[in-house]
Design a protein around this motif. Structure first.
Motif, mmCIF file in Angstrom:
data_model
loop_
_atom_site.group_PDB
_atom_site.id
_atom_site.type_symbol
_atom_site.label_atom_id
_atom_site.label_comp_id
_atom_site.label_asym_id
_atom_site.label_seq_id
_atom_site.Cartn_x
_atom_site.Cartn_y
_atom_site.Cartn_z
ATOM 1 N N LYS A 173 3.657 -7.715 -1.387
ATOM 2 C CA LYS A 173 3.019 -6.571 -0.731
ATOM 3 C C LYS A 173 2.433 -5.631 -1.782
ATOM 4 O O LYS A 173 3.015 -5.421 -2.850
ATOM 5 C CB LYS A 173 4.012 -5.839 0.162
ATOM 6 N N SER A 174 1.299 -5.063 -1.468
ATOM 7 C CA SER A 174 0.690 -4.088 -2.370
ATOM 8 C C SER A 174 1.425 -2.760 -2.246
ATOM 9 O O SER A 174 2.157 -2.518 -1.272
ATOM 10 C CB SER A 174 -0.783 -3.892 -2.016
ATOM 11 N N VAL A 175 1.222 -1.889 -3.218
ATOM 12 C CA VAL A 175 1.810 -0.551 -3.133
ATOM 13 C C VAL A 175 1.283 0.176 -1.896
ATOM 14 O O VAL A 175 2.021 0.902 -1.224
ATOM 15 C CB VAL A 175 1.500 0.248 -4.421
ATOM 16 N N GLU A 176 0.031 -0.053 -1.578
ATOM 17 C CA GLU A 176 -0.546 0.582 -0.382
ATOM 18 C C GLU A 176 0.159 0.103 0.890
ATOM 19 O O GLU A 176 0.393 0.901 1.811
ATOM 20 C CB GLU A 176 -2.052 0.277 -0.293
ATOM 21 N N GLU A 177 0.487 -1.190 0.942
ATOM 22 C CA GLU A 177 1.217 -1.700 2.101
ATOM 23 C C GLU A 177 2.606 -1.080 2.191
ATOM 24 O O GLU A 177 3.074 -0.725 3.285
ATOM 25 C CB GLU A 177 1.334 -3.223 2.022
ATOM 26 N N LEU A 178 3.274 -0.944 1.058
ATOM 27 C CA LEU A 178 4.607 -0.335 1.053
ATOM 28 C C LEU A 178 4.525 1.136 1.461
ATOM 29 O O LEU A 178 5.394 1.629 2.189
ATOM 30 C CB LEU A 178 5.245 -0.478 -0.330
ATOM 31 N N LYS A 179 3.497 1.822 1.003
ATOM 32 C CA LYS A 179 3.309 3.217 1.435
ATOM 33 C C LYS A 179 3.094 3.292 2.941
ATOM 34 O O LYS A 179 3.590 4.218 3.608
ATOM 35 C CB LYS A 179 2.124 3.837 0.701
ATOM 36 N N LEU A 180 2.359 2.326 3.482
ATOM 37 C CA LEU A 180 2.126 2.286 4.923
ATOM 38 C C LEU A 180 3.439 2.078 5.674
ATOM 39 O O LEU A 180 3.694 2.745 6.695
ATOM 40 C CB LEU A 180 1.136 1.171 5.257
ATOM 41 N N LEU A 181 4.282 1.170 5.180
ATOM 42 C CA LEU A 181 5.591 0.949 5.806
ATOM 43 C C LEU A 181 6.438 2.202 5.740
ATOM 44 O O LEU A 181 7.148 2.536 6.699
ATOM 45 C CB LEU A 181 6.293 -0.227 5.129
ATOM 46 N N LYS A 182 6.375 2.903 4.614
ATOM 47 C CA LYS A 182 7.104 4.167 4.487
ATOM 48 C C LYS A 182 6.597 5.179 5.515
ATOM 49 O O LYS A 182 7.394 5.852 6.192
ATOM 50 C CB LYS A 182 6.938 4.713 3.067
ATOM 51 N N GLU A 183 5.289 5.294 5.642
ATOM 52 C CA GLU A 183 4.697 6.244 6.594
ATOM 53 C C GLU A 183 5.128 5.945 8.022
ATOM 54 O O GLU A 183 5.280 6.863 8.842
ATOM 55 C CB GLU A 183 3.171 6.189 6.493
ATOM 56 N N HIS A 205 12.739 3.362 5.660
ATOM 57 C CA HIS A 205 13.382 4.356 4.794
ATOM 58 C C HIS A 205 13.896 3.763 3.488
ATOM 59 O O HIS A 205 13.706 4.342 2.410
ATOM 60 C CB HIS A 205 14.541 4.999 5.563
ATOM 61 N N MET A 206 14.559 2.602 3.576
ATOM 62 C CA MET A 206 15.208 2.035 2.397
ATOM 63 C C MET A 206 15.278 0.520 2.507
ATOM 64 O O MET A 206 15.386 -0.035 3.600
ATOM 65 C CB MET A 206 16.633 2.602 2.245
ATOM 66 N N VAL A 207 15.254 -0.143 1.332
ATOM 67 C CA VAL A 207 15.369 -1.591 1.258
ATOM 68 C C VAL A 207 16.552 -1.946 0.366
ATOM 69 O O VAL A 207 16.711 -1.404 -0.733
ATOM 70 C CB VAL A 207 14.076 -2.223 0.687
ATOM 71 N N TYR A 208 17.402 -2.855 0.853
ATOM 72 C CA TYR A 208 18.534 -3.381 0.084
ATOM 73 C C TYR A 208 18.087 -4.653 -0.620
ATOM 74 O O TYR A 208 17.534 -5.558 0.010
ATOM 75 C CB TYR A 208 19.707 -3.721 1.009
ATOM 76 N N MET A 209 18.334 -4.715 -1.935
ATOM 77 C CA MET A 209 17.862 -5.858 -2.702
ATOM 78 C C MET A 209 18.948 -6.319 -3.667
ATOM 79 O O MET A 209 19.626 -5.507 -4.298
ATOM 80 C CB MET A 209 16.603 -5.477 -3.473
ATOM 81 N N ARG A 245 9.668 1.964 -5.334
ATOM 82 C CA ARG A 245 9.630 3.382 -5.707
ATOM 83 C C ARG A 245 8.203 3.912 -5.628
ATOM 84 O O ARG A 245 7.976 5.026 -5.119
ATOM 85 C CB ARG A 245 10.208 3.568 -7.109
ATOM 86 N N ALA A 246 7.249 3.144 -6.132
ATOM 87 C CA ALA A 246 5.849 3.572 -6.080
ATOM 88 C C ALA A 246 5.365 3.740 -4.644
ATOM 89 O O ALA A 246 4.498 4.570 -4.360
ATOM 90 C CB ALA A 246 4.966 2.567 -6.818
ATOM 91 N N GLY A 247 5.942 2.945 -3.728
ATOM 92 C CA GLY A 247 5.590 3.045 -2.317
ATOM 93 C C GLY A 247 6.358 4.112 -1.569
ATOM 94 O O GLY A 247 6.136 4.313 -0.371
#
Length: 289
Positions: free
Chosen positions: A111-121, A125-129, A159-161
């Motif tokens: 996923k791109s950072v933009e996609e992750l930002k979209l998911l955040k929006e 909230h949080m991802v377990y890895m 984090r960037a997202g």
């Protein structure tokens, strides 16, 4: 509501609404893991996911509940499908405190950072890895399928997202043979990742786990409680991740440690010394996964 197979979720999601959006784990090859072995990986039909959301909202829709997207790697879904699920959840659970999921590193990296930002929006909230270890030799041995550099990059990308990260390590995963490198390279990886949360489990051998054969053959030597303490002290002595919430309070652990990096490291090391001096380890019969 439908749910296929055994339910697996992080300890902190014990009281969450567990919504199964995928079944099983797409990788499902880690030698230390017996989760999802009874499931064939696939993505659930959207109409089934929506039906579960509507049904459970009749019981908890107006409560401030937490929601966890299961199974092993919900982020394998295309971003537009995840956005739809997140929006649908907020429609039926307007007071949800947070929505979280597991995230396989490669799913995050796709996923791109933009996609992750979209998911955040839209409410992720949080991802377990799972990092498991910062030592690439250990990661190859346990068939993690990614390198430490890739896992570090995935965490940095989250984090960037704007999405919080909770990272898991496994004490003793490299056995006595790799105690020092596991501790030091894991500390180095966490220092680069700077996750919001980091948690330690301790290796336990479940029936059917492929790693059990390595132990039976003598290729891998399980750590004693004393060695687990030594490994943990090495990790804490070398990690540098200010503000990261640290927990080693899983049921598998021989000792309970809690604190924030880096400010609580001296107190946790002092606690380790006390545990070692008094042999104050959790009894084997009390440990569980």
């Amino acid at each position: 509501m439908e749910y296929e197979g055994m339910v697996y979720r992080p300890p902190s999601e014990a009281r969450s609404f567990i919504l199964q959006v995928t079944i099983g784990c797409a990788h499902n090859a880690c030698t230390f893991c017996t989760m999802y072995k009874d499931k064939q990986f696939r993505i659930r039909p959207m109409e089934d996911i929506e039906a579960d959301i509507r049904e459970i909202s009749g019981y908890y829709g107006n409560q401030r509940i937490r929601i966890f997207l299961a199974d092993g790697d919900a982020l394998v879904l295309p971003t537009e499908k995840l956005v739809h699920i997140l929006d649908y959840l907020h429609k039926y659970f307007p007071y949800a405190e947070r929505i979280t999921s597991y995230g396989a590193p490669r799913d995050v990296l796709r996923k791109s950072v933009e996609e992750l930002k979209l998911l955040k929006e839209h409410g992720l909230h949080m991802v377990y890895m799972g990092l498991e270890s910062g030592d690439d030799e250990i990661l190859r041995a346990v068939k993690k399928g990614v390198t430490s550099a890739e896992i570090i990059e995935a965490c940095q990308k989250l984090r960037a997202g704007g999405i919080l990260s909770s990272v898991t390590l496994i004490s003793g995963l490299g056995g006595s043979e790799h105690l020092t490198s596991h501790a030091l390279k894991s500390a180095e990886a966490i220092s680069k990742m700077h996750p919001d949360y980091v948690g330690f489990l301790t290796l336990m051998i479940e029936p059917g786990a492929p790693i059990a054969e390595e132990i039976r053959s003598g290729k891998l030597t399980l750590l004693t409680p004393e060695e687990v303490v030594d490994e943990m002290e090495l990790f804490l002595t070398h990690v540098d991740s200010p503000g990261t919430v640290f927990r080693a309070n899983h049921a598998s652990n021989y000792m309970i440690l809690k604190g924030n990096l880096n400010e609580d490291i001296p107190a946790m090391i002092e606690q380790i010394h006390t545990i070692r001096d008094r042999s104050g380890f959790r009894k084997e019969r009390w440990r569980a996964l």
